[in-house]
Design an enzyme around this catalytic site. Sequence first.
Site, PDB file in Angstrom:
ATOM      1  N   SER A 107       8.003  -3.721   8.026  1.00 23.29           N
ATOM      2  CA  SER A 107       7.446  -2.761   7.077  1.00 23.29           C
ATOM      3  C   SER A 107       8.377  -2.520   5.885  1.00 23.29           C
ATOM      4  CB  SER A 107       7.124  -1.456   7.814  1.00 23.29           C
ATOM      5  OG  SER A 107       6.422  -0.570   7.002  1.00 23.29           O
ATOM      6  N   ASP A 248       4.897  -4.487   3.951  1.00 20.25           N
ATOM      7  CA  ASP A 248       3.756  -5.052   4.695  1.00 20.25           C
ATOM      8  C   ASP A 248       2.420  -4.539   4.200  1.00 20.25           C
ATOM      9  OD1 ASP A 248       3.941  -2.473   5.803  1.00 20.25           O
ATOM     10  OD2 ASP A 248       3.270  -3.150   7.772  1.00 20.25           O
ATOM     11  N   ASP A 250       0.893  -1.536   3.868  1.00 20.94           N
ATOM     12  CA  ASP A 250       0.069  -0.462   4.422  1.00 20.94           C
ATOM     13  C   ASP A 250       0.440   0.917   3.884  1.00 20.94           C
ATOM     14  OD1 ASP A 250       2.451  -0.021   5.750  1.00 20.94           O
ATOM     15  OD2 ASP A 250       1.607  -0.132   7.773  1.00 20.94           O
TER      16      ASP A 250
END
Length: 450
Positions: A107, A248, A250
């Site tokens: 992430s 990533d 999101d």
Amino acid sequence: MAGRQYFGTDGVRGKVGEAPITPDLVMRLGYAAGKVLAAAGRNGAERPSVLIGKDTRVSGYMLESALEAGLSAAGVDVLLVGPMPTPAVAYLTRALRLSAGIVISASHNPYDDNGIKFFSGTGAKLPDATEQAIERQLSRPLKCMVSRKLGKARRIDDAVGRYIEFCKSTFPAHLHLRGMRMVVDCAHGAAYHIAPHVFHELGADVETLGADPDGFNINDKVGATAPLALQAAVKRHRADVGIALDGDGDRLVMADAAGTLYDGDQLLYVIARHRKRAGELRGGVVGTQMSNLALEHGLGKLRIPFERANVGDRYVLELMQKRGWQLGGENSGHIVCLDKHTTGDGIVSALQVLRALAETKTTLPKAAGALALYPQVLVNVGVADRSSALSRPGVKRAVAAAHADLDGGGRVLLRLSGTEPVVRVMVEGRNGAKVRRWAEHIAAAVRKGA
């Protein structure tokens, strides 16, 4: 999550080369996941099929190969898509009717970290029971299937195009972004070859930032967790809006033409208020214990119910599903719109904000201006004994005194870090000076007891 050796709140994560992120352990993890999936079966399929995506870290090549080997040894077919945002893997897993999806990503962490997270065949995070079954299988020997039962691997060449079209489908067909100039910061991460195309194909004039990954520069001074670059680029290009994703894809942070930043709480408010006024909001909104109190108060004025989950998009999603609500998120920028996707998606969330602006013919500062965030102070205090840190009399007295003084106009939250010997002291309220004073006072009480 108690009693787990490898799985945390969002899969398995750590520093590359150190357990559990080593080639041998990741191969065993792939094998264990494959054995669990094979035992569960799916729709009478002859053998399970699993999608593997990754972000742009250099270690992704190694870990992808290790996972592929483990899954194949367990008799599972593998579909490879290369660098893809986490929510893209969730979408493709569901769209292709696969058994599961795996994302290789850490992430927003630096490049030398990495992680493995899983999605079920429905595009949702794996349930606890399945993760526990994988952990149990990890403790057993790896027994490779005979050659005729080994899994096969192939690449999906049109994955990027499929996902771009999906993202565009979440934006109303009667709207466009023509005439809007924007900066899109991809954090040198998994959305570098996707996000700019989505907004450009909807009509926007797009300037890109953080779209040249080299395996080492992911999240490095760019992206949602380092937004100074976005603020400068928006002003340099005289853009109307800036959009920053994390490694990533999101997480979302946005900036207006002046370079002012808007976090997840503010963007969630813009989406919720627009949906309420359009008669499209089902139920209420889920936030977390760290969501700003102003969001709760602002939604209350709109008569929108609000509930808090534990910190982590996994817990936000669980509470949303329990309540039957469609909208939730974290102030860090994870926003979940369950009527659009099964998980948080930075691109899709940005499109929901842009839809609100387009349909009301307004700007981001005007749309978010109705929500003035309260000052919030967070102090991390190192402690030797976390088990008793919050129950000491001096700490309890300090917290009680703060609550009495704030008198409903603020909040106090103490929580133990899940990864460090640290107590996080958070105080927020309308009066910034009072908030800082109480945060320091409570932190001193925790430190004295430590």
